[in-house]
Write an enzyme that holds these catalytic residues in place. Structure first.
Site, short mmCIF file in Angstrom:
data_model
loop_
_atom_site.label_atom_id
_atom_site.label_comp_id
_atom_site.label_asym_id
_atom_site.label_seq_id
_atom_site.Cartn_x
_atom_site.Cartn_y
_atom_site.Cartn_z
N ASP A 85 0.95 -0.93 0.21
CA ASP A 85 -0.14 0.08 -0.24
C ASP A 85 0.83 1.26 0.15
OD1 ASP A 85 -2.59 0.78 0.32
OD2 ASP A 85 -1.70 2.24 1.61
N THR A 86 0.67 2.34 -0.69
CA THR A 86 1.10 3.50 -0.92
C THR A 86 0.41 4.31 -0.62
OG1 THR A 86 2.85 2.43 -2.97
CG2 THR A 86 2.35 5.33 -2.76
#
Length: 118
Positions: free
Chosen positions: A78-79
């Site tokens: 996840d960014t």
């Protein structure tokens, strides 16, 4: 580059990100994609730092897929983008996207990716 042969189901990318899919393919890895079914953002994460939130979301994505496919190695990621310690979520619409880009333009901000392998 020819993908490295792996037994079917060995590596699963728990993401619907086209860029993550591209990165694994360019690395020559054989993998399967299973989009995780978690709601984002999670209010339980509000007290965490942006780094901790990225790590937690990566873990939750990997966990939900690994629970369905315990035979596989699951990669979740996840960014998040943080500006002044606050996470900018996904824009609601085009106007919101412009607002975010204007806020980021010329400012010091962080792009943080959390990764989990289960």
């Amino acid at each position: 580059m020819t993908p490295t042969a792996l037994p079917a189901g060995t590596l699963i990318l728990a993401s619907s990100s086209p860029r993550r899919r591209q990165l694994l393919a360019e690395a020559g890895l054989a993998f399967e994609v299973v989009a995780p079914t978690i709601a984002e953002p999670n209010d339980d994460l509000c007290g965490l730092s942006p780094q901790q939130q990225a790590e937690a979301l990566a873990y939750f994505k990997a966990r939900v897929v690994a629970d369905r496919r315990p035979d596989a190695c699951v990669l979740g990621a996840d960014t998040v983008v943080a500006l002044g310690g606050e996470i900018l979520g996904k824009p609601a619409d085009e106007a919101d996207a412009r607002r975010m880009l204007n806020a980021l333009s010329g400012s010091r901000h962080a792009v943080i990716t959390g990764v989990a392998v289960l």
